[in-house]
Design an enzyme around this catalytic site. Structure first.
Site, PDB file in Angstrom:
ATOM      1  N   GLU A 113      63.894 -34.531   7.723  1.00 61.15           N
ATOM      2  CA  GLU A 113      65.338 -34.751   7.893  1.00 61.15           C
ATOM      3  C   GLU A 113      66.100 -33.442   7.757  1.00 61.15           C
ATOM      4  OE1 GLU A 113      66.489 -37.506   4.846  1.00 61.15           O
ATOM      5  OE2 GLU A 113      64.806 -38.834   5.309  1.00 61.15           O
ATOM      6  N   LYS A 115      68.816 -31.106   5.965  1.00 60.15           N
ATOM      7  CA  LYS A 115      69.355 -31.003   4.605  1.00 60.15           C
ATOM      8  C   LYS A 115      70.835 -30.656   4.742  1.00 60.15           C
ATOM      9  CE  LYS A 115      68.539 -29.076   0.045  1.00 60.15           C
ATOM     10  NZ  LYS A 115      69.943 -28.945  -0.264  1.00 60.15           N
ATOM     11  N   ASP A 117      74.554 -29.744   4.034  1.00 63.34           N
ATOM     12  CA  ASP A 117      75.092 -28.833   3.024  1.00 63.34           C
ATOM     13  C   ASP A 117      76.498 -29.293   2.612  1.00 63.34           C
ATOM     14  OD1 ASP A 117      75.306 -26.759   1.323  1.00 63.34           O
ATOM     15  OD2 ASP A 117      75.598 -25.209   2.847  1.00 63.34           O
ATOM     16  N   TYR A 225      69.311 -42.108   1.953  1.00 65.38           N
ATOM     17  CA  TYR A 225      68.432 -42.667   0.929  1.00 65.38           C
ATOM     18  C   TYR A 225      68.998 -43.987   0.428  1.00 65.38           C
ATOM     19  CZ  TYR A 225      65.232 -42.293  -3.065  1.00 65.38           C
ATOM     20  OH  TYR A 225      64.239 -42.480  -3.971  1.00 65.38           O
ATOM     21  N   LYS A 313      64.416 -24.469   2.313  1.00 68.63           N
ATOM     22  CA  LYS A 313      65.722 -23.834   2.541  1.00 68.63           C
ATOM     23  C   LYS A 313      65.583 -22.744   3.592  1.00 68.63           C
ATOM     24  CE  LYS A 313      68.548 -24.372  -1.022  1.00 68.63           C
ATOM     25  NZ  LYS A 313      69.755 -24.430  -1.426  1.00 68.63           N
ATOM     26  N   CYS A 407      95.581   6.842  -3.697  1.00 74.65           N
ATOM     27  CA  CYS A 407      95.854   5.552  -3.050  1.00 74.65           C
ATOM     28  C   CYS A 407      96.036   5.764  -1.544  1.00 74.65           C
ATOM     29  CB  CYS A 407      97.110   4.930  -3.661  1.00 74.65           C
ATOM     30  SG  CYS A 407      97.594   3.415  -2.808  1.00 74.65           S
ATOM     31  N   CYS A 410      99.982   4.892  -0.872  1.00 76.08           N
ATOM     32  CA  CYS A 410     101.120   5.660  -1.401  1.00 76.08           C
ATOM     33  C   CYS A 410     100.735   7.046  -1.903  1.00 76.08           C
ATOM     34  CB  CYS A 410     101.815   4.853  -2.503  1.00 76.08           C
ATOM     35  SG  CYS A 410     100.804   4.697  -3.984  1.00 76.08           S
ATOM     36  N   CYS A 425      95.364   1.826  -8.304  1.00 72.24           N
ATOM     37  CA  CYS A 425      96.538   2.643  -8.010  1.00 72.24           C
ATOM     38  C   CYS A 425      97.577   2.255  -9.060  1.00 72.24           C
ATOM     39  CB  CYS A 425      97.070   2.341  -6.609  1.00 72.24           C
ATOM     40  SG  CYS A 425      98.736   2.979  -6.378  1.00 72.24           S
ATOM     41  N   CYS A 431     104.170   0.895  -4.530  1.00 72.56           N
ATOM     42  CA  CYS A 431     103.064   0.830  -3.565  1.00 72.56           C
ATOM     43  C   CYS A 431     103.175  -0.509  -2.821  1.00 72.56           C
ATOM     44  CB  CYS A 431     101.757   0.947  -4.349  1.00 72.56           C
ATOM     45  SG  CYS A 431     100.288   0.885  -3.353  1.00 72.56           S
TER      46      CYS A 431
HETATM   47  S1  IVH Z   1      67.210 -36.974  -0.650  1.00 70.79           S
HETATM   48  C1  IVH Z   1      65.725 -38.368  -4.762  1.00 70.79           C
HETATM   49  N1  IVH Z   1      67.867 -36.129   1.735  1.00 70.79           N
HETATM   50  O1  IVH Z   1      70.126 -32.011  -1.359  1.00 70.79           O
HETATM   51  C2  IVH Z   1      66.058 -37.582  -3.559  1.00 70.79           C
HETATM   52  N2  IVH Z   1      68.920 -35.096  -0.131  1.00 70.79           N
HETATM   53  O2  IVH Z   1      68.785 -30.337  -3.389  1.00 70.79           O
HETATM   54  C3  IVH Z   1      67.457 -37.674  -3.193  1.00 70.79           C
HETATM   55  N3  IVH Z   1      70.588 -33.407   0.490  1.00 70.79           N
HETATM   56  O3  IVH Z   1      71.171 -33.676  -4.234  1.00 70.79           O
HETATM   57  C4  IVH Z   1      67.904 -36.666  -2.216  1.00 70.79           C
HETATM   58  N4  IVH Z   1      70.368 -33.608   2.660  1.00 70.79           N
HETATM   59  O4  IVH Z   1      72.737 -33.675  -2.196  1.00 70.79           O
HETATM   60  C5  IVH Z   1      68.057 -35.984   0.405  1.00 70.79           C
HETATM   61  N5  IVH Z   1      68.362 -35.538   3.906  1.00 70.79           N
HETATM   62  C6  IVH Z   1      68.559 -35.393   2.608  1.00 70.79           C
HETATM   63  C7  IVH Z   1      69.496 -34.465   2.094  1.00 70.79           C
HETATM   64  C8  IVH Z   1      69.643 -34.346   0.712  1.00 70.79           C
HETATM   65  C9  IVH Z   1      71.029 -32.995   1.688  1.00 70.79           C
HETATM   66  C10 IVH Z   1      71.079 -32.864  -0.794  1.00 70.79           C
HETATM   67  C11 IVH Z   1      71.391 -33.881  -1.844  1.00 70.79           C
HETATM   68  C12 IVH Z   1      70.529 -33.524  -3.021  1.00 70.79           C
HETATM   69  C13 IVH Z   1      70.230 -32.095  -2.750  1.00 70.79           C
HETATM   70  C14 IVH Z   1      68.937 -31.700  -3.417  1.00 70.79           C
END
Ligand code: IVH
Length: 700
Positions: A113, A115, A117, A225, A313, A407, A410, A425, A431
């Site tokens: 999946e 991740k 942000d 989830y 990451k 500066c 000035c 400065c 200034c």
């Molecule tokens: S699963 C028990 N799936 O990443 C597992 N988390 O570093 C629950 N996050 O706190 C998390 N995308 O805020 C899961 N596809 C994804 C995610 C995800 C972003 C975040 C989430 C979590 C943090 C962990």
């Protein structure tokens, strides 16, 4: 329309609007025009106003916002909100996969999946209705942000289909780039600080008290989830549960893949490492989850994270470019910040042509030379950073970057405070960037809140010679303002993101608005006026503390460093800075002029009430932990009502004020001397404070 007809119409409109909301925000396939949608929403709002008994908390009208959250209640999570183990290399991912396969000892399928942000959220549903949305907090308990979350269109308020009676969806609240750029552009124009990245902006937005503003900022949500008791009896895999959730109305990403081999997983990772720049929101990696619930159960959890999942990451993107020149910028307090001008280069979706060099030490650390090839990264922040120099590419005869001695604006020789890397400065009153910076700070929302005087207007007033310090603002007249005009460009120097060209012109209405706002600012309370003066290290909360402790400007002006450091929360650095500020006769003159104009320079009467001295002549010994006061707070309260504090129990002690966890020795001593031991509630009764049951946190 009679009641029954109204009930039916409200129900039908609610269902229809929620369906359109789903079509628009989740499927991205609207079936009616925005106008038709708005008309129906208006009709629903009208009916709910007329028949408030049929207004449901999950009505589509709740998405517009309007509710104010004074304080976010802290709520314990039913299931703790865990985090994920992070990995940064292919080796770590390969190790994870091999470890899982070995432990499970059968075929394993991984759900790959994005991740997201943003910040994680727990969405709780009862009988298909969103009842509570809670932030992660410390993982055990978080803040109830339901009112704000209801404004997010991707969060279903009411589900449809075959959903469980009680369950929780976990997901991420994100701020799409479009919302983020719009927000930062508006903030740049208003002279407010910019958010560094969409994650910070989303977090800041979710904690706003005004849900209407949350609605305006257009957050988004993706769920990833599901949690409930007996989940594994209902679904065999994580993927199945998400697909079911999708049919009930949740926003589940389409960008998921079920992979069995390491190669397939790396293919997913590599694809999104490149393609992520085309997404409308930020992702910072990929999440891998064991798909089968039975296998997840066999793998279990560590204290912090599931053993069946890992986050990969992405590396911050980096690129090499040429350091062409260095500018030295002057801040509001005179601090000189070196900024690198770079050969423009594409990095993580934006053109970068500047990067901060922080201070002289930073330039020395890299031994920067003009024409150097430097490596620039963009992490989660919008301001790019230089992280290295390619010495192999340095040209012979390249000139080292020297920090300026005077500066750049000035010409005043710069000074350095002992133990600090920054150069300043010292010409604060002559200034221009310092002067303008101070004026901009003074008019800011959290200071005097003179909204009608945005950044561009201050520049114009300064250039026209009308305003050289904050006191000059109050000498402005309609005649001086009317007809002034200038075209200004606003741009974020680092990312070049919010760019706007605006003509600033003082027409009749603008001029009048400015004068009205200045007049109104005369009632801004003292603590904010003190903050507005722009004393170094005196932020909002320090200003509050000083104002409360010293009551008026004369006491602040005359307070010695020692007197100030006696105040709780005021350290020597702050005290010295306040002293230096008021030792400058020019600042005293400004304060005198502002005073003459009628600004508030003393705490309002009711803010420092003369407490009845009901505890006069009584000596207290305080012990333990209190529900409504810090230890210092309760001591201050005793003194405010005329009582005295003592550190040890003796025959002269009138009362021992006992909180939780009072030491047994103290109790023994009090008992042996016959000193009454009173509780926090007894104490409050003495000084005439009574609290409601709710406030006491008692549940009958
Ligand atoms: S699963 C028990 N799936 O990443 C597992 N988390 O570093 C629950 N996050 O706190 C998390 N995308 O805020 C899961 N596809 C994804 C995610 C995800 C972003 C975040 C989430 C979590 C943090 C962990």
């Amino acid at each position: 329309m009679n009641r029954e007809e109204a009930r039916q119409r409200i129900a039908a409109l609610s269902d229809e609007l929620e369906q359109h909301n789903y079509d628009y925000y989740i499927l991205a396939k609207p079936t009616i025009s925005d106008y038709e949608f708005d008309m129906k929403l208006e009709e629903l709002a009208r009916l709910e106003k007329e028949f408030p008994e049929f207004l449901s908390p999950s009505s589509p009208t709740q998405r517009v916002g309007g509710g104010i959250t004074k304080e976010f209640k802290s709520v314990k999570h039913r299931y703790p909100m865990l985090s994920l183990a992070n990995s940064y290399s292919r080796e770590e991912i390969a190790d994870f996969i091999n470890r899982i396969k070995k432990t499970v000892n059968e075929d394993v399928e991984f759900c790959c999946e994005l991740k997201f942000d943003g910040l994680s959220i727990s969405l709780q549903y009862e009988q298909g209705v969103l009842v509570r949305a809670v932030t992660r907090g410390d993982g055990t308990q978080g803040d109830d942000v339901t009112t704000n979350v209801k404004t997010i269109h991707a969060v279903p308020l009411k589900l449809h289909g075959d959903f469980p009676d009680f369950f929780e969806m976990r997901g991420e609240i994100v701020m799409p780039f479009e919302s983020f750029n719009r927000l930062n552009k508006a903030r740049a124009e208003a002279g407010d600080d910019l958010f560094a990245n969409p994650r910070n902006a989303a977090a800041g937005t979710l904690k706003l008290q005004d849900s209407k503003e949350v609605a305006r900022r257009r957050l988004d949500n993706y769920c990833y989830y599901m949690m409930m008791d007996g989940l594994e009896d209902r679904y065999q895999t994580h993927y199945q549960s998400l697909q079911a959730a999708k049919t009930w109305g949740f926003n589940i990403s389409n960008f998921m893949a079920l992979c069995k081999t390491i190669d397939e997983i790396f293919e997913f990772i590599d694809y999104w490492d490149v393609k992520r720049h085309e997404l409308p929101f930020a992702i910072d990696g990929i999440v891998l989850k064991v798909n089968s619930y039975a296998q997840q159960q066999a793998l279990g959890f560590t204290a912090k994270s599931p053993k069946w999942a890992i986050a990969y990451k992405f590396k911050a993107e980096e690129v090499e470019t040429e350091l062409q020149s260095v500018d030295f910028q002057v801040g509001r307090h005179g601090t000189i910040t070196p900024v690198a001008n770079l050969a423009p280069v594409q990095l993580a979706g934006t053109t970068v042509k500047r990067a901060t060099l922080n201070n002289e030490d930073f330039i020395r650390l890299f031994d920067l030379h003009y024409g150097d090839t430097v490596t620039v990264v963009k992490g989660g922040e919008i301001i790019p950073k230089i992280i290295g120099v390619n010495l192999d590419k340095r040209q012979t005869g390249a000139q080292p970057v020297e920090f300026v001695k005077t500066c750049p604006i000035c010409g005043t020789p710069l000074v350095q405070n002992e133990g600090e890397a920054a150069w300043y400065c010292p010409n604060s009153s002559g200034c221009s960037p310092q002067i303008r910076g101070r004026i901009e700070h003074f008019i800011g929302r959290k200071a005097m809140n003179i909204e009608s005087l945005g950044e561009g207007k201050v520049e114009l007033l300064y250039e026209e010679g009308l305003v050289r310090n904050v006191a000059d603002l109050y000498d402005l007249t309609f005649e001086k303002l009317y007809g002034l005009e200038k075209v200004i460009t606003i741009e974020d120097e680092f990312s070049l993101m919010p760019v706007a060209t605006r003509k600033v012109s003082f027409k009749e209405k603008t001029a009048q608005n400015i004068l009205d706002a200045l007049e109104k600012s005369k009632s801004v309370p003292f603590e904010r006026v003190l903050f507005a003066l722009g004393i170094k290290f005196v932020g909002e909360s320090v200003a509050k503390v000083l104002a409360k402790a010293l009551h008026d400007i004369d006491h602040v002006i005359s307070a010695s460093v020692e007197e100030m450091t006696e105040i709780n929360e005021i350290g020597e650095k702050i005290a010295l800075s306040v002293r230096t500020f008021f030792d400058d006769p020019q600042n005293i003159e400004i304060v005198e002029r502002l005073k003459a104009k009628g600004l508030q320079f003393a705490m309002a009467e009711q803010a420092v009430p003369d407490k009845e001295q009901v505890l006069a002549g009584k000596t207290f010994v305080v012990s333990g932990v209190f529900q409504h006061y810090s230890r210092d707070g309760i001591k201050e309260t005793i003194e405010a009502y005329g009582g005295k504090n003592s550190g040890s129990i003796s025959g002269k002690t009138d009362y021992v004020l006992a909180g939780d966890k009072m030491g047994p020795e103290k109790r023994k001593k009090a008992e042996s001397l016959g000193v009454p031991i009173i509780t926090e509630a007894d104490f409050e009764a003495m000084i005439g404070i009574s609290r409601s049951t709710e406030e006491n946190g008692l549940l009958f």
